[in-house]
Design an enzyme around this catalytic site. Sequence first.
Site, PDB file in Angstrom:
ATOM      1  N   ALA A  19      18.690  41.026  54.453  1.00  0.00           N
ATOM      2  CA  ALA A  19      17.909  40.503  53.324  1.00  0.00           C
ATOM      3  C   ALA A  19      18.590  40.644  51.970  1.00  0.00           C
ATOM      4  O   ALA A  19      17.990  40.325  50.954  1.00  0.00           O
ATOM      5  CB  ALA A  19      16.551  41.211  53.269  1.00  0.00           C
ATOM      6  N   ASN A  20      19.832  41.083  51.941  1.00  0.00           N
ATOM      7  CA  ASN A  20      20.473  41.287  50.647  1.00  0.00           C
ATOM      8  C   ASN A  20      21.249  40.066  50.162  1.00  0.00           C
ATOM      9  O   ASN A  20      21.769  40.063  49.043  1.00  0.00           O
ATOM     10  CB  ASN A  20      21.420  42.494  50.698  1.00  0.00           C
ATOM     11  N   GLY A  22      22.014  35.445  50.795  1.00  0.00           N
ATOM     12  CA  GLY A  22      21.785  34.190  51.485  1.00  0.00           C
ATOM     13  C   GLY A  22      20.337  33.905  51.812  1.00  0.00           C
ATOM     14  O   GLY A  22      19.426  34.202  51.034  1.00  0.00           O
ATOM     15  N   ILE A  23      20.121  33.324  52.981  1.00  0.00           N
ATOM     16  CA  ILE A  23      18.779  32.923  53.400  1.00  0.00           C
ATOM     17  C   ILE A  23      17.865  34.133  53.521  1.00  0.00           C
ATOM     18  O   ILE A  23      16.687  34.070  53.171  1.00  0.00           O
ATOM     19  CB  ILE A  23      18.868  32.140  54.723  1.00  0.00           C
ATOM     20  N   GLY A  24      18.400  35.251  54.002  1.00  0.00           N
ATOM     21  CA  GLY A  24      17.590  36.456  54.118  1.00  0.00           C
ATOM     22  C   GLY A  24      17.066  36.927  52.780  1.00  0.00           C
ATOM     23  O   GLY A  24      15.907  37.352  52.671  1.00  0.00           O
ATOM     24  N   TYR A 172      30.180  32.011  67.660  1.00  0.00           N
ATOM     25  CA  TYR A 172      29.054  32.125  66.725  1.00  0.00           C
ATOM     26  C   TYR A 172      27.892  31.250  67.179  1.00  0.00           C
ATOM     27  O   TYR A 172      26.748  31.702  67.268  1.00  0.00           O
ATOM     28  CB  TYR A 172      29.479  31.712  65.317  1.00  0.00           C
TER      29      TYR A 172
END
Length: 310
Positions: A19-20, A22-24, A172
């Site tokens: 969560a630090n 990008g999308i998170g 990936y």
Amino acid sequence: MTWQSGLRADGKTFLVTGANAGIGYFAAEQLAASGATVVLGCRDTGKAELAMRVIRERVEGARLRRVRLDLSDLSSLPATVDALGVDSLDAVVLNAGILLSGPERRVSPQGHELMFATNHLGHFALVAHLAPMLTAAVGSRVITVGSFAARSERLDLSDLQSEHDYRSKRSYGRSKLAQMLFGFELDRRLRARGSATASIVVHPGGALDALTPARPPLFTPTTAQRLRALPANIVLHGKHSGAHPIVRAVLDTEITSGQLWGPRVFGLRGQPHHETPHPHMTDPDTAAKLWTAGSALTGVDPFDRATSAP
């Protein structure tokens, strides 16, 4: 009902992995606006603190916490879950992931291929450790974040960790496909047990940094980057928009277990909508074999607390 409709989640607790940035990060920011307590699960606690500071600057009264979470190291997960310090958890967003670009195959502390370990095995084990907390929360949710890249990949069950043929982008994509198969299989097993916990799969579409609003000092795209990305805005969107399917899947009680949600326009951009998953993403036989492999590799199972951690 849309995700913008001011849905409230006061008194609830959500954990967002990765969560630090990008999308998170944007999922955490948007969920914080619902009134819930949002726990940022991040490998780097300094970056987590910075993300929390930025969220508080944008969301008045944001209720935030952080825990150190290293999904690549299975042995660290019990301590992370203990550090949550809660008896119940209303939702976990399985978002964290890595994409390695180098040609060398890298491995986790347990010797698993690093992308497969972080993107899939770590989340599989995390759900197992969180199972009692999810069971204790009425209407809890597991939100699995897949990827558009999974559409073109197929799992090789005889080489899940790319030991014989490693290609970074393909590995990936396969790790994200594994996560989506897990999310749909988790739904089947929850329903078979009559559980009230929901398993929902989402994907962000095509989310570019250059189409993402600045969040200094976390992220500030240059003018040149924005100008170069303008043509892509026709078919892609920013990471703030890529977070919308996640947020809706967490908050919208009309979304039910087993569904797939992603952007409306070609699955790449636009408002969240309910999608029909490709058959290879939901294949029960492949998913069951993947589940068995995941349990063997991690030493835990979301439905068997008696298994021992590696």
